[in-house]
Motif scaffolding. Structure first.
Motif, PDB file in Angstrom:
ATOM      1  N   THR A   2       2.785   4.529  28.273  1.00 55.30           N
ATOM      2  CA  THR A   2       1.396   4.642  27.833  1.00 55.30           C
ATOM      3  C   THR A   2       0.444   4.696  29.025  1.00 55.30           C
ATOM      4  O   THR A   2       0.552   3.903  29.961  1.00 55.30           O
ATOM      5  CB  THR A   2       1.010   3.441  26.952  1.00 55.30           C
ATOM      6  N   VAL A   3      -0.480   5.645  28.988  1.00 52.86           N
ATOM      7  CA  VAL A   3      -1.537   5.721  29.993  1.00 52.86           C
ATOM      8  C   VAL A   3      -2.816   5.195  29.357  1.00 52.86           C
ATOM      9  O   VAL A   3      -3.242   5.665  28.296  1.00 52.86           O
ATOM     10  CB  VAL A   3      -1.746   7.163  30.483  1.00 52.86           C
ATOM     11  N   GLN A 134      -8.580  11.072  26.283  1.00 51.50           N
ATOM     12  CA  GLN A 134      -7.917  10.333  25.210  1.00 51.50           C
ATOM     13  C   GLN A 134      -6.969  11.240  24.425  1.00 51.50           C
ATOM     14  O   GLN A 134      -5.866  10.840  24.054  1.00 51.50           O
ATOM     15  CB  GLN A 134      -8.969   9.726  24.276  1.00 51.50           C
ATOM     16  N   CYS A 137      -3.886  11.626  26.426  1.00 52.53           N
ATOM     17  CA  CYS A 137      -3.054  10.417  26.351  1.00 52.53           C
ATOM     18  C   CYS A 137      -2.251  10.388  25.055  1.00 52.53           C
ATOM     19  O   CYS A 137      -1.038  10.105  25.063  1.00 52.53           O
ATOM     20  CB  CYS A 137      -3.933   9.172  26.428  1.00 52.53           C
ATOM     21  N   ILE A 143       0.295  10.639  33.692  1.00 46.12           N
ATOM     22  CA  ILE A 143      -0.957  10.258  34.343  1.00 46.12           C
ATOM     23  C   ILE A 143      -1.418  11.328  35.336  1.00 46.12           C
ATOM     24  O   ILE A 143      -2.617  11.601  35.472  1.00 46.12           O
ATOM     25  CB  ILE A 143      -0.835   8.874  35.024  1.00 46.12           C
ATOM     26  N   ILE A 146      -2.952  14.166  33.307  1.00 49.53           N
ATOM     27  CA  ILE A 146      -4.257  13.775  32.777  1.00 49.53           C
ATOM     28  C   ILE A 146      -5.308  13.807  33.880  1.00 49.53           C
ATOM     29  O   ILE A 146      -6.405  14.351  33.703  1.00 49.53           O
ATOM     30  CB  ILE A 146      -4.188  12.378  32.138  1.00 49.53           C
TER      31      ILE A 146
END
Length: 283
Positions: A2-3, A134, A137, A143, A146
């Motif tokens: 999870t980022v 978001q 994500c 990451i 993103i």
């Protein structure tokens, strides 16, 4: 893995969005009548706008290092990556302070993957970048993916905004007091934008009708495909004006979505009540 996302109060995002998506939140500070407050936490924008109408001059300051450190430490202790999309470094020292704090934390947590993006955006311009991040994500992007995508997104973000009373910009040192005085006498409305993270005046027009017409013209000149565009409109105690602008934008361009939200205390303390700002992506 999870980022996690982190945003600050100058992104002017709805509180519901922050809470529902569990986004880390860093409030900037506002000082009024000698008391210091946390933007959107211990003071709301309507309080600031009324104080400005009463002739008071609120001051703003960057987020405190302690607040930033507390938010960063939360994710460092989880051992999960995080990205902070920061208010423009050209308008606040919050980004630079965040970089300093991040370096300190990484001495204790060397494996903590924390990326700090200088959005060079303000208000919902920055907020739209957080919303975009978001989505990335949720879609499971890494990451690095993103960070790269968000930087590109921010570089394309166009800001067009105006203020109802140029005197507020003068109090904040954004324009000269002489210009503010003359502008007030002639009902002159400035159009400004953000260039490389800094506030830049573009044009001056007399009267709201001409102002709105010119804003729509500028949007047409700057825009690409509207079908997949989310347009942001932030406003300062003038929701009716924002709704009118929203309707005109929808009729002219038919974007995918138009998001409205009030400007917070940190931005509003400089621009004043009556501010209207429009955000969209350039091609």
């Amino acid at each position: 893995m999870t980022v996690h996302l982190i945003a600050d109060s100058a992104s002017d995002l709805p509180k519901s969005f922050i809470e529902e998506n569990r986004i880390g939140f860093i409030p900037l500070h506002v000082t009024l009548d000698g008391n210091e407050y946390e933007d959107t936490v211990t003071i709301q924008a309507d309080h600031i706008f009324q104080a400005m109408r009463d002739g008071k001059v609120p001051k703003t300051s960057q987020a405190s290092p302690d607040t930033i450190k507390k938010v960063f430490l939360h994710y460092a202790e989880l051992g999960e990556p995080a990205i902070y999309i920061a208010f423009s470094s050209g308008l606040s020292g919050t980004y630079q302070t965040a970089v300093m704090v991040a370096n300190e934390i990484k001495e204790e947590f060397p494996d903590f993957d924390l990326r700090i993006v200088d959005s060079k955006c303000a208000s919902l311009g920055c907020g739209l970048a957080v919303m975009y991040a978001q989505t990335l994500c949720v879609n499971g992007n890494t990451i690095q993916e993103i960070e790269t995508s968000v930087k590109s997104f921010c570089a394309r973000m166009k800001h067009i905004f105006t203020v109802d009373d140029v005197a507020y910009l003068a109090r904040g040192g954004r324009i000269s007091k002489t210009s503010a005085f003359v502008g007030g006498l002639l009902n002159i409305k400035p159009i400004l934008h953000v260039d490389d993270g800094r506030l830049v005046p573009l044009e001056k027009l007399r009267g709201q009708k001409k102002l709105f017409k010119r804003i729509l013209e500028m949007m047409k000149e700057e825009s690409g495909d509207w079908a997949d565009q989310t347009v942001g409109i932030s406003y300062a105690d003038n929701e009716d004006t924002a709704l009118s602008m929203k309707q005109q934008i929808e009729e002219a361009f038919h974007p995918k979505e138009v998001i409205l939200h009030s400007i917070g205390s940190a931005i509003g303390a400089h621009s004043g009540p009556g501010t209207l700002a429009i955000f969209f992506l350039k091609p």
